[in-house]
Design a protein around this motif. Sequence first.
Motif, mmCIF file in Angstrom:
data_model
loop_
_atom_site.group_PDB
_atom_site.id
_atom_site.type_symbol
_atom_site.label_atom_id
_atom_site.label_comp_id
_atom_site.label_asym_id
_atom_site.label_seq_id
_atom_site.Cartn_x
_atom_site.Cartn_y
_atom_site.Cartn_z
ATOM 1 N N LEU A 1 0.824 -1.216 0.000
ATOM 2 C CA LEU A 1 0.000 0.000 0.000
ATOM 3 C C LEU A 1 0.857 1.264 0.000
ATOM 4 N N ASN A 2 0.694 2.071 -1.041
ATOM 5 C CA ASN A 2 1.290 3.406 -1.094
ATOM 6 C C ASN A 2 0.187 4.384 -1.469
ATOM 7 N N GLY A 3 -0.688 4.645 -0.523
ATOM 8 C CA GLY A 3 -1.880 5.443 -0.760
ATOM 9 C C GLY A 3 -3.094 4.695 -0.240
ATOM 10 N N ILE A 4 -4.279 5.200 -0.522
ATOM 11 C CA ILE A 4 -5.518 4.591 -0.038
ATOM 12 C C ILE A 4 -6.149 3.746 -1.137
ATOM 13 N N SER A 5 -6.316 2.447 -0.854
ATOM 14 C CA SER A 5 -6.979 1.524 -1.769
ATOM 15 C C SER A 5 -8.370 1.196 -1.238
ATOM 16 N N ASN A 6 -9.270 0.878 -2.165
ATOM 17 C CA ASN A 6 -10.645 0.538 -1.796
ATOM 18 C C ASN A 6 -11.102 -0.694 -2.575
ATOM 19 N N PHE A 7 -11.596 -1.715 -1.842
ATOM 20 C CA PHE A 7 -12.186 -2.896 -2.467
ATOM 21 C C PHE A 7 -13.640 -2.990 -2.026
ATOM 22 N N ASN A 8 -14.493 -3.456 -2.922
ATOM 23 C CA ASN A 8 -15.856 -3.778 -2.527
ATOM 24 C C ASN A 8 -15.896 -5.206 -1.982
ATOM 25 N N GLU A 9 -15.652 -6.189 -2.860
ATOM 26 C CA GLU A 9 -15.677 -7.593 -2.451
ATOM 27 C C GLU A 9 -14.554 -8.341 -3.153
ATOM 28 N N VAL A 10 -13.854 -9.184 -2.408
ATOM 29 C CA VAL A 10 -12.701 -9.921 -2.931
ATOM 30 C C VAL A 10 -12.888 -11.413 -2.703
ATOM 31 N N GLY A 11 -12.591 -12.199 -3.749
ATOM 32 C CA GLY A 11 -12.538 -13.643 -3.636
ATOM 33 C C GLY A 11 -11.203 -14.119 -4.186
ATOM 34 N N ALA A 12 -10.393 -14.821 -3.371
ATOM 35 C CA ALA A 12 -9.055 -15.215 -3.794
ATOM 36 C C ALA A 12 -8.620 -16.473 -3.065
ATOM 37 N N SER A 13 -7.520 -17.058 -3.542
ATOM 38 C CA SER A 13 -6.902 -18.161 -2.802
ATOM 39 C C SER A 13 -5.955 -17.615 -1.743
ATOM 40 N N ARG A 14 -5.132 -16.630 -2.154
ATOM 41 C CA ARG A 14 -4.193 -15.993 -1.228
ATOM 42 C C ARG A 14 -4.253 -14.485 -1.409
ATOM 43 N N ILE A 15 -4.234 -13.769 -0.286
ATOM 44 C CA ILE A 15 -4.169 -12.311 -0.343
ATOM 45 C C ILE A 15 -3.222 -11.807 0.739
ATOM 46 N N ASN A 16 -2.312 -10.941 0.320
ATOM 47 C CA ASN A 16 -1.315 -10.379 1.231
ATOM 48 C C ASN A 16 -1.310 -8.861 1.051
ATOM 49 N N ILE A 17 -1.733 -8.133 2.085
ATOM 50 C CA ILE A 17 -1.768 -6.674 2.063
ATOM 51 C C ILE A 17 -0.784 -6.157 3.099
ATOM 52 N N LYS A 18 0.167 -5.337 2.668
ATOM 53 C CA LYS A 18 1.125 -4.775 3.608
ATOM 54 C C LYS A 18 1.330 -3.294 3.350
ATOM 55 N N LYS A 19 1.820 -2.597 4.350
ATOM 56 C CA LYS A 19 2.095 -1.175 4.226
ATOM 57 C C LYS A 19 3.359 -0.973 3.405
ATOM 58 N N GLY A 20 3.269 -0.078 2.412
ATOM 59 C CA GLY A 20 4.421 0.217 1.576
ATOM 60 C C GLY A 20 5.233 1.373 2.122
#
Length: 273
Positions: free
Chosen positions: A147-166
């Motif tokens: 993350l380098n800024g503000i991201s917005n998701f409505n709905e997510v479907g995945a096998s793997r998700i990794n969110i970290k601060k940039g």
Amino acid sequence: MNEGLNSLNFNGVGKCKGGIFDSVNVAGTGKIEGNIKCSKFDSSGSAKVLGTTECNEFFTSGLSKVEGNILASKVEISGLLRCTGDINSIEIDTGGIINVEGNIKSDIIHGKGYLKANENIDCENINLSGILNCNGFLNCEEINISLNGISNFNEVGASRINIKKGHGDYCKKFRMLEKKPINFEKVSSNLIGLGLLSIRTYTESKLFANIIEADEISLENSEIKVVRGKNIKVGKGCYIESLEYSESIEIDEDSIVAEIKNINETVNLKKDK
């Protein structure tokens, strides 16, 4: 090269009808009225296409607007692209700004930049440092976002998700755009219209989402209403309203989870009754 086809070149200001070309090159200001097919679309200036663009390679290092769909094997952006239709590709490489009013479908999305889909994103792998906004459903096998800024998701479907601060300086992208041979006042107007010149958007690094569902989930700096998964790790700077897990959970002391449910325990309780 396509033998027998002419290339279309804009070195100053001009416009023409759509058609089939070997390549399309815009170094000045070009307007194309109609659908185009070419081996390569390359714009380092200001380009506007009133129709669908179909090509092997689509490059923009300036300002491009396509009022239609983009069908390309590879889309590479280091400037600003606005597409009023859908993007269908094999690979998207963003080092600038991509704003799509429709859907995005691509095998791979990667780079350092800003990507927005007003509808759905369907992808095998996303590896992005910057900002990702999806107003519809984000369907992806594996998602890695710094993350380098503000991201917005409505709905997510995945096998793997990794969110970290940039830790990057995303505002450098706009200083780079100022050096391009384009009308930056026009670019600024486009950015304001898209809500992209908000200081908060680039000085904070955070994800806001309604629903995230995946087998393996790792989160930082995220505010999410509902998180569902097998193995979930909640790192620093998170607030989650409801979390459901089936195998393992880890929550950093810096984060808050309002409600936690073990799906297996809930199922067992129902069976016992």
